[in-house]
Structures are given as C-alpha cells and as structure tokens.
Design a protein around this motif. Structure first.
Motif, PDB file in Angstrom:
ATOM      1  N   LEU A 188       0.839  -1.297   0.150  1.00 58.79           N
ATOM      2  CA  LEU A 188       0.041   0.213   0.050  1.00 58.79           C
ATOM      3  C   LEU A 188       0.778   1.259  -0.141  1.00 58.79           C
ATOM      4  O   LEU A 188       0.356   2.433  -0.141  1.00 58.79           O
ATOM      5  N   LEU A 196       0.791   8.502  -5.072  1.00 64.13           N
ATOM      6  CA  LEU A 196       0.044   9.612  -4.768  1.00 64.13           C
ATOM      7  C   LEU A 196       1.055  10.734  -4.536  1.00 64.13           C
ATOM      8  O   LEU A 196       0.936  11.903  -5.127  1.00 64.13           O
ATOM      9  N   VAL A 223      -7.682  11.900 -11.765  1.00 61.66           N
ATOM     10  CA  VAL A 223      -7.836  10.677 -12.594  1.00 61.66           C
ATOM     11  C   VAL A 223      -6.732   9.708 -12.384  1.00 61.66           C
ATOM     12  O   VAL A 223      -6.996   8.429 -12.451  1.00 61.66           O
ATOM     13  N   VAL A 225      -4.708   9.364  -9.844  1.00 60.64           N
ATOM     14  CA  VAL A 225      -4.789   8.814  -8.435  1.00 60.64           C
ATOM     15  C   VAL A 225      -5.895   7.883  -8.323  1.00 60.64           C
ATOM     16  O   VAL A 225      -5.962   7.044  -7.574  1.00 60.64           O
ATOM     17  N   GLY A 226      -6.886   8.157  -8.835  1.00 58.85           N
ATOM     18  CA  GLY A 226      -8.203   7.472  -8.774  1.00 58.85           C
ATOM     19  C   GLY A 226      -7.970   5.965  -9.369  1.00 58.85           C
ATOM     20  O   GLY A 226      -8.253   5.189  -8.779  1.00 58.85           O
ATOM     21  N   LEU A 227      -7.338   6.022 -10.596  1.00 54.78           N
ATOM     22  CA  LEU A 227      -7.033   4.728 -11.217  1.00 54.78           C
ATOM     23  C   LEU A 227      -6.164   3.910 -10.431  1.00 54.78           C
ATOM     24  O   LEU A 227      -6.060   2.667 -10.262  1.00 54.78           O
ATOM     25  N   PHE A 229      -5.802   4.018  -7.046  1.00 52.72           N
ATOM     26  CA  PHE A 229      -6.265   3.352  -5.807  1.00 52.72           C
ATOM     27  C   PHE A 229      -7.304   2.276  -6.369  1.00 52.72           C
ATOM     28  O   PHE A 229      -7.645   1.299  -5.570  1.00 52.72           O
ATOM     29  N   LEU A 230      -8.042   2.609  -7.427  1.00 50.92           N
ATOM     30  CA  LEU A 230      -9.128   1.630  -7.934  1.00 50.92           C
ATOM     31  C   LEU A 230      -8.262   0.484  -8.294  1.00 50.92           C
ATOM     32  O   LEU A 230      -8.984  -0.843  -7.935  1.00 50.92           O
ATOM     33  N   ILE A 233      -5.432  -0.712  -4.347  1.00 51.00           N
ATOM     34  CA  ILE A 233      -5.703  -1.255  -3.022  1.00 51.00           C
ATOM     35  C   ILE A 233      -6.114  -2.775  -3.316  1.00 51.00           C
ATOM     36  O   ILE A 233      -5.496  -3.638  -2.191  1.00 51.00           O
ATOM     37  N   LEU A 234      -7.122  -3.145  -4.165  1.00 50.78           N
ATOM     38  CA  LEU A 234      -7.291  -4.685  -4.214  1.00 50.78           C
ATOM     39  C   LEU A 234      -6.200  -5.538  -4.825  1.00 50.78           C
ATOM     40  O   LEU A 234      -5.935  -6.536  -4.800  1.00 50.78           O
ATOM     41  N   PHE A 256      -7.367  -7.252 -10.347  1.00 50.84           N
ATOM     42  CA  PHE A 256      -7.128  -5.827  -9.965  1.00 50.84           C
ATOM     43  C   PHE A 256      -5.782  -5.413 -10.372  1.00 50.84           C
ATOM     44  O   PHE A 256      -5.453  -4.305 -10.785  1.00 50.84           O
TER      45      PHE A 256
ATOM     46  N   PHE B  10     -14.672  10.806  -9.122  1.00 54.51           N
ATOM     47  CA  PHE B  10     -14.429   9.494  -9.391  1.00 54.51           C
ATOM     48  C   PHE B  10     -13.146   8.955  -8.401  1.00 54.51           C
ATOM     49  O   PHE B  10     -13.180   7.634  -8.044  1.00 54.51           O
ATOM     50  N   PHE B  11     -12.198   9.736  -8.379  1.00 50.36           N
ATOM     51  CA  PHE B  11     -11.090   9.543  -7.398  1.00 50.36           C
ATOM     52  C   PHE B  11     -11.885   8.974  -5.868  1.00 50.36           C
ATOM     53  O   PHE B  11     -11.523   7.899  -5.539  1.00 50.36           O
ATOM     54  N   THR B  15     -11.955   5.234  -4.687  1.00 53.99           N
ATOM     55  CA  THR B  15     -11.183   4.717  -3.466  1.00 53.99           C
ATOM     56  C   THR B  15     -12.054   4.198  -2.522  1.00 53.99           C
ATOM     57  O   THR B  15     -11.737   3.356  -1.865  1.00 53.99           O
ATOM     58  N   CYS B  18     -13.251   0.603  -3.107  1.00 59.33           N
ATOM     59  CA  CYS B  18     -11.973  -0.240  -2.991  1.00 59.33           C
ATOM     60  C   CYS B  18     -11.633  -0.645  -1.769  1.00 59.33           C
ATOM     61  O   CYS B  18     -11.353  -1.724  -1.324  1.00 59.33           O
ATOM     62  N   PHE B  22     -11.694  -3.802   0.447  1.00 53.93           N
ATOM     63  CA  PHE B  22     -10.535  -4.416   1.058  1.00 53.93           C
ATOM     64  C   PHE B  22     -10.374  -4.922   2.243  1.00 53.93           C
ATOM     65  O   PHE B  22     -10.220  -5.920   2.759  1.00 53.93           O
TER      66      PHE B  22
END
Lengths: 464, 238
Positions: A188, A196, A223, A225-227, A229-230, A233-234, A256, B10-11, B15, B18, B22
């Motif tokens: 993480l 980030l 966009v 940082v959104g991708l 974490f999307l 994280i998993l 993921f 979206f962010f 987040t 997810c 998790f």
C-alpha cells in the motif's frame, strides 16, 4: 526559491545523495557475492547487505519526498514553513535513526521482515519523526488560504504513508498473517500512497516546467490517483496468492493488479502529452528529461514488468525468484528514484542560484544512469527466467542453478557500473551547485500562467 | 469533456469503494487463515522458531512462502525435502555441509533452538498455499524421475534418506547437486565395507575429506549401502 524556509530542502537532498551512494555500494557487495566473490561475508553477510541496500533506498526516497514537500508546500501555499527549525531537527533525527538501524543490521539487530527490517524500538522513532514532518507541512498548509490540489494530494499521500506504517507492527505468531500485514505496509506504500506522492510531485513539476494550465494538470492528477487506488488497493491481493490466505485472492489480486499498469500508463501519457502541449518552454531541460523519463520508465518498470508476472498462472512459477528483483529494480528506479532526482534537478538551480542544468555532467547523468538501469533489468531478467526454467520447471538443485546463472551477474555488474557512472555525474553536478545560498525571488514563476482561483503575489517580472 | 470536479468524484468514490471491499476481505481472511494454516499445530516451539527466523533475518538470503531474498534456497517445503536431520546438521555447521560453496553464517544455535527452527519449518510445510510451490513439470522430460520431493515412494529403489540428504550434493542419473562427486557406478568402484566406513565418518577414511560426518542412524546407513551397491555402470536406470 521564494521562501527562506524552502532552503531546508537542500539538506534533505544532500542526505539523499549520500545515502544513495551508500546504497549502490551495498548493491555491488551483493552482486559480487552472487558471482562467488564473498570475501566480506564475515563482516557483511548477504542478509546485512540486502537489508542495508533496501532500507537505504527507503530512507533516501523518504528523505527525497520530505525535501520535495518542504520545497513544494511553501510555494503552493504561499507562506513560510510553520516551524522551519523543526524541519532541520526532524532531518537530523531521521538520519540518526537510519544510521543506527544500519549499524544494527551489521550486528545482527533487526526484525528480519523483508523491507521492514528496522528493529522495533526504532520503528516508533520513525513514526514520531514522520509525524513531526506531517505536522510541519500540515500546519503550513492549514494556515494558508491557498490549498491547491497538488499540495493536498501530496499532503494526504504523506499522511497515509505515515499511518500505513502502523499495520506492520501488529504482532502475530502466524507467518501467514505476519506476511499479510507486512504487505499492507509495503504494497500500500509503493503501489498506493507513494504513487499519490509521486503523482503530486509530477504535477508540480509539469505545472512549473511546461506552463500548461494548472486546472488541466490537476484534473488529470485526480484521474491518475483515482486509477491508482482503484487498481492498487485490491491489487494487494497479488501478494496473497501463495502465502496461506484464501484462494479467492488469486482471482481478486489477479484481476485488479492486471489493471495497475493503467495508472502508470496514465502517468506516462500525462507526462509526455503535457510536455508536448507546453512546448518545452522552460530552460531547465534536464529537469524536464527526468520528469518525462520518470513517467515513462515507471510505466515500463512498475506497470509493464509488474504486469508480466502478476497473473497467478505465471506467478506460480516466478514467485520468489530473481524475476521479482528484475521488476523491483526498474519499478523503484522509474517511479520513485527518478521522481526524486527530477525534483532535485528542478529545485537545485533555484535553491543555490547556480544554473548548471546545461552542464555535460547533467546530460551524461541522465543517459548513463538510465541506460545502466535498463541493462541491469535485462541482466536480472535473463538470470530470472533461467532460474525459473531450471529450478522451478526442470527441478534442478538451487546451488546448481546459481552456478548456471552466475555469468548474468557479471552482466549485472557491468550494467551497474554504467549506472554508477551516471549517478556519480549526478552527484558531481549536485556538488558543483554548491550550498543553498540562492537569493529569494519574489516574482511568480515566469512560466506559470496566473491561476484565477489563486491570489497572485504581485511583483515585477524577473528571472525565473 | 471531463470536469475537475467529476475527476475528483471518480477518485473519491473509487477509492472509497475499493478500500471498503479490501477491509471486508481482510476481515474474512483473518477468520479463514487459522484453518488454512493449521494454527492448531502452532505450538510454542513453532512460535520460538519464528522468532529465531525473524531475529536473524533469515529472509535476507532465503525465501519462505516465496518471500525474501534470492541468494539461498526456498525453504517452504524444506522439512519434506531434506528432513529434520539434514536441517539440524546444516544449522549446526553450514560450512561443513556445503564445503567451499556459497556461505551461510554459523549462528551457534543450541540444540533447543535448532529443534524450534525445525518445528517452525515443519509447521510452515503444512500450510495450504494454493498450489505453491508447484512440482517441476519438465523434470520427467529432462532426466529419469527422482524421488518425489513430497516424500512419495522413490521409483528406483532409493531410500528416503538418499532423496533428502545425499542428493543435496551428489548426482545420480543426472539428478542432484554438484557439490560432491557423481555417484553413478559407485557400486563398481566401492565395496560395502568401504561404504560402511565412509558413511560412518568420511574424515576417518580420507584425511581432509570434504564430506561431513552426517547424523545417520545405523538403519539408514545399511539402507544406503544396499542402494549404493546397486549403482553400477552397466546397469541402465530406466
């Protein structure tokens, strides 16, 4: 440089240079041990060299992030650091803890958990130190009326990095759970919150270097940082395939983490397209090279090479082999090593008042270190694939395989020598710049267009 | 075109979702790991073994569950592969077991500590790892089959102890280590009496012999002599 307290960044960057050099030396100790030249074994056994190598990396990258934050946050929030002296104390504390840990490693004092080898009492000191740092930049930001997206993303990245250090201390007698929590920290960090930090620094540099409108750059920062974490994280699940955790992680982690390259692809596209759009107006082209190079190599190293062995069917064979070292080297270099060197290249002329970005050493440093690192990655790749085939697929004895792949470690040493020449040039350039005595520049950065939402410090235009 | 606030949404939403997923999966994992890792067998000895494993940073050279450095062998299934005698002998004096090879630090563990580490490896070896480490699929195409790494019945009549200890250094029919000499045809070169003396104490037969005195029982030595005597040059192993 617009604020006096930004000067502290130089001391953090100087620490980076010192620790980075030491890290390279320990890398060579390990590479030579791999070809059978392990004369240092009684004093520096391989596990001490390895722990030193990886922990120095973590400490110098953290020092680099902190230095970057101490430079960027005052500039973005348009005020001096809240507690400038605390920044120096905090740097000294970080160095003392780091050096104590490294001496400890050589005396068999450690926790023995990959990447988290620092002994437990020192863990607490690290946390306190990082909290002091967070408090300092946090207060600076809090008291400012100008809270930019870049500054906020940077701050939350650093805050989360500090908080995510804690799961690594959860006590357990079960090796599986031990590993489980360890990846909460390590994964993480590097595939989550560090991205980030990296994204925020990248945005800052692109705003400064390309002159593209802040609103556009910060929109894409969200966009990316959104991708991150999307997927990230998993994506932690790719560490949970084969350590004794439930089977569903194979599917979740596989799916993921296969998406993880998207964030890095976004980062690469972001760097290149913004640089093109801005027409490369800034004279510090070396900093732009490092910035765009970082966005590209992080995609190759972290995105592509990570993807190459993240699929469970492949990872079943490559898990725990030199393939991981292949991916690890270019990922850390591309994503984190290069972003720190980029921010150093950009800030150094501003901190010291000397503009040596056109010096031959600066250009040589960029090309030699990057070609060197790409070649190192290739050497690890050949050694790793050979190891997978002979040891895992054919079932040869470990030591026999190691003899077979020894020659590739000579290749590694050759490539690492080129890399070292490049870094030596970088450090030479750093030394040539001298100490942070640059005068304060009260004008706005010449390249950045005025931002409507931000109060502009009125001043006559001057040097950049 | 995407606006900045849409990008921020979206962010934040991505987040949030997810991270929630998790955390839920983590809770589920915590409840399932005790069964999958056979925590009921996690004795105080295993725990002490893990502490030794950690406090000496064994992961700095070896891998365990595929995690660690890549300088020394993967130890997840070492209990089955080498057996407790070999592991103990290795921990007592690594250099004696692999003379002139890649070095391991001699930690000076006492017998109780060695027993703890062996217990730890035994416990690790029984965790259900979703199929890791896989058995070598190309092994059969490269050379005649070897004694199963999982401790299955050997195909060419070799004793279990041979498959665990001897192959670490010696090769038979193209399979095994390259530290000691190849043993194909050893039955032609050495008689049972010589093998008997050699296996009891190599150093007593040949001064300065590289092979260590191994912790073998009389029964194991008898088995090995019988097996080694069958290794003759004219006999082709199927």
């Amino acid at each position: 440089m617009k604020y006096n307290s930004q000067r502290v960044a130089w001391w953090f960057f100087a620490t980076c240079m010192l620790l980075f050099s030491l890290q390279i030396i320990y890398g060579f100790i390990m590479a030579f041990a791999h070809v059978g030249l392990d004369g240092l074994h009684p004093w520096i056994p391989f596990n001490a060299a390895r722990a030193t190598h990886t922990n120095l990396l973590v400490v110098w990258l953290l020092a680099g992030f902190m230095g970057a934050a101490y430079f960027i946050i005052p500039e973005e929030s348009q005020r001096e650091l809240e507690w400038p002296r605390l920044a120096y104390v905090q740097l000294a504390a970080l160095v003392i803890v780091g050096v104590t840990a490294i001496i400890g490693f050589h005396l068999n004092w450690w926790e023995g958990r990959k990447f988290l080898e620092i002994p437990r009492p020192l863990d607490f000191l690290v946390v306190i130190d990082v909290l002091l740092f967070i408090a300092n930049i946090g207060m600076t930001l809090w008291k400012s009326e100008r809270k930019t997206t870049t500054a906020l993303v940077l701050f939350f990245g650093l805050l989360m990095a500090a908080l995510l250090y804690l799961p690594g201390m959860i006590p357990t007698a079960n090796q599986t759970m031990d590993s489980y929590w360890r990846w909460w920290v390590v994964h993480l960090w590097v595939e989550g919150v560090w991205e980030l930090i990296m994204g925020a620094i990248l945005s800052y540099l692109l705003i400064k270097l390309t002159g593209v409108d802040r609103e556009i750059i910060e929109k894409w920062l969200y966009v990316i940082v959104g991708l991150t974490f999307l997927s990230g994280i998993l994506g932690t699940g790719h560490h949970y395939y084969f350590i004794g955790t439930p089977r569903y992680w194979l599917m979740i982690g596989g799916t993921f983490s296969a998406l993880e390259p998207l964030a890095f692809l976004g980062m690469a596209w972001y760097g290149i397209s913004m640089a093109k759009r801005g027409g490369r107006a800034h004279p510090n082209r070396t900093a732009l090279s490092w910035t765009v190079g970082c966005s590209v190599l992080s995609f190759v190293g972290a995105g592509f090479l990570g993807f190459a062995h993240t699929i469970p069917q492949v990872n079943l064979w490559t898990h725990g082999t030199l393939i991981t070292a292949m991916h690890g080297h270019m990922a850390f270099w591309g994503a984190y090593g290069m972003i720190v060197l980029a921010v150093i290249s950009y800030t150094l002329p501003l901190l010291t008042g000397r503009r040596l970005y056109d010096a031959p050493s600066a250009t040589f440093a960029f090309w030699a270190s990057n070609i060197g690192m790409i070649s190192m990655t290739l050497a690890f790749a050949v050694a790793g694939v050979t190891q997978v085939v002979l040891e895992r697929r054919v079932g040869m004895e470990f030591l026999q395989v190691q003899t077979e792949i020894q020659v590739h470690f000579w290749g590694l040493i050759l490539a690492a020598s080129l890399f070292t020449l490049g870094i030596t040039a970088f450090i030479w350039n750093f030394i040539q710049h001298g100490k942070p005595v640059g005068e304060l520049d009260t004008s706005r950065d010449a390249v950045e267009p005025a931002v409507a939402s931000a109060p502009v410090v009125a001043a006559p235009s001057g040097a950049e | 075109m995407l606006s900045k606030s849409a990008a921020r949404t979206f962010f934040l939403v991505g987040t949030g979702l997810c991270a929630t997923a998790f955390i839920l999966l983590t809770l589920d994992t915590i409840s399932r790991v005790p069964k999958q890792s056979h925590e009921e067998n996690l004795t105080p000895a295993v725990h002490r073994g893990k502490d030794l494993w950690d406090s000496n940073n064994c992961m700095g050279c070896h891998t365990l569950l595929g995690e660690g450095a890549y300088y020394a062998p993967e130890l997840t299934r070492v209990y089955d592969r080498r057996g407790p005698e070999f592991i103990s002998a290795m921990l007592r004096d690594p250099a004696a077991m692999y003379p002139g090879q890649r070095q391991m630090t001699k930690y000076g563990f006492n017998e109780a500590q060695i027993a703890d580490l062996v217990a730890f490896f035994q416990w690790i070896g029984n965790i259900d790892l979703n199929g890791f480490p896989p058995s070598p699929v190309l092994a059969s195409s490269a050379a005649p089959p070897i004694a199963g790494a999982a401790g299955g019945p050997p195909d060419d009549g070799r004793p279990r102890v041979f498959g665990q200890i001897c192959v670490a250094c010696h090769t038979v029919a193209g399979r095994g280590g390259n530290v000691g000499p190849v043993l194909d045809g050893v039955g032609d070169r050495r008689d049972a009496a010589y093998l008997n003396r050699w296996l009891h104490d190599p150093g007593a037969v040949k001064r300065g012999a590289l092979m260590p005195k191994l912790p073998l029982t009389e029964a194991q030595i008898a088995e090995l002599i019988t097996y080694l005597s069958t290794l003759r040059a004219r006999q082709v192993t199927p």
